[in-house]
Design a protein around this motif. Sequence first.
Motif, PDB file in Angstrom:
ATOM      1  N   MET A 101       0.905  -1.279   0.068  1.00 47.46           N
ATOM      2  CA  MET A 101       0.018  -0.001  -0.231  1.00 47.46           C
ATOM      3  C   MET A 101       1.042   0.978   0.166  1.00 47.46           C
ATOM      4  O   MET A 101       1.920   1.268   0.113  1.00 47.46           O
ATOM      5  N   ARG A 102       0.200   2.566  -0.162  1.00 46.09           N
ATOM      6  CA  ARG A 102       1.088   3.668  -0.192  1.00 46.09           C
ATOM      7  C   ARG A 102       0.979   4.187   1.209  1.00 46.09           C
ATOM      8  O   ARG A 102       0.367   3.426   2.255  1.00 46.09           O
ATOM      9  N   LYS A 107      -0.266   5.021   7.236  1.00 47.60           N
ATOM     10  CA  LYS A 107      -0.154   5.918   8.581  1.00 47.60           C
ATOM     11  C   LYS A 107      -1.571   5.740   9.202  1.00 47.60           C
ATOM     12  O   LYS A 107      -1.759   6.039  10.166  1.00 47.60           O
ATOM     13  N   GLU A 108      -2.523   5.485   8.422  1.00 47.34           N
ATOM     14  CA  GLU A 108      -3.971   5.464   8.923  1.00 47.34           C
ATOM     15  C   GLU A 108      -4.401   4.318   9.825  1.00 47.34           C
ATOM     16  O   GLU A 108      -5.230   4.122  10.396  1.00 47.34           O
ATOM     17  N   ILE A 129       5.680  11.657   6.018  1.00 43.76           N
ATOM     18  CA  ILE A 129       6.486  11.022   7.075  1.00 43.76           C
ATOM     19  C   ILE A 129       6.839  11.780   8.141  1.00 43.76           C
ATOM     20  O   ILE A 129       6.664  11.477   9.320  1.00 43.76           O
ATOM     21  N   ASP A 130       7.233  13.009   7.741  1.00 42.08           N
ATOM     22  CA  ASP A 130       7.907  13.868   8.789  1.00 42.08           C
ATOM     23  C   ASP A 130       6.624  14.439   9.710  1.00 42.08           C
ATOM     24  O   ASP A 130       6.747  14.336  11.194  1.00 42.08           O
ATOM     25  N   LYS A 131       5.602  14.624   9.205  1.00 42.91           N
ATOM     26  CA  LYS A 131       4.535  15.080   9.873  1.00 42.91           C
ATOM     27  C   LYS A 131       3.850  13.934  10.845  1.00 42.91           C
ATOM     28  O   LYS A 131       3.403  14.151  11.842  1.00 42.91           O
ATOM     29  N   THR A 136       3.029  11.373  16.116  1.00 45.02           N
ATOM     30  CA  THR A 136       3.074  10.163  17.038  1.00 45.02           C
ATOM     31  C   THR A 136       4.408  10.066  17.818  1.00 45.02           C
ATOM     32  O   THR A 136       4.563   9.064  18.442  1.00 45.02           O
ATOM     33  N   HIS A 137       5.156  11.273  17.923  1.00 46.69           N
ATOM     34  CA  HIS A 137       6.319  11.374  18.730  1.00 46.69           C
ATOM     35  C   HIS A 137       7.271  10.054  18.432  1.00 46.69           C
ATOM     36  O   HIS A 137       7.776   9.465  19.140  1.00 46.69           O
TER      37      HIS A 137
END
Length: 224
Positions: A101-102, A107-108, A129-131, A136-137
Amino acid sequence: MTQSEYFNRQIQLWGSNVQQSLEKKKIAIIGSGGLGCTLAMALGTSGIGEIHMVDFDTVSSHNIHRQIAFTLNDEGKNKAKAVCTLVESKNPFVKAVAFDMRFEEFKEMGNSYDLILDATDNLPVRGEIDKHAKATHTPWIYASVEEFNGQVCFFDEANFQVFNISDHKPGGITAPIVMHIGSLQANLALRYLAGLPVKKDKLYYLYFNDEGELITQKFGMPKA
């Protein structure tokens, strides 16, 4: 074969307690191309307990010269799945999970990680990715390669948005520089996961000049 036999040389380096601590670590590698293959090969055989590989792409013939996890028999296969199969065939003590997947979908899912490794090939996804990492620390390590040069940065508090997200079209690329940069990225990751000191928020830029000399430059990154 026991784990102490398999990881003997690393145990000589930092002892059994550190090696055992790696078994509890879980990482995500975003991208299973040149950098992703190198990262998976290096970290997948280092004792990390669980590795998640993310890539929606399939293996093409032009990938194979620099994407060291693949052979000609892998053409048409999903990259993440092919890499995970190889990693588990090399190390019976690791769990390698493929996500076809993308990153936007991945991330979801809400998974948590000790470390995220960027092995993508475009800046917009790295920005996402950075955001996600900051939300998520989760620390993450950026890397990119082109022609005879590459760069790596362990992002913690630094602002990735200083990079100019543009329509830059990359040039060609050599196989060794991919492995070189991937190896540097993997070393930073392994040191961090093993609890050893790592310099964060510093960009390492490596390139060969016109005389073939390897030059390494370091730049401090501004905080977010």
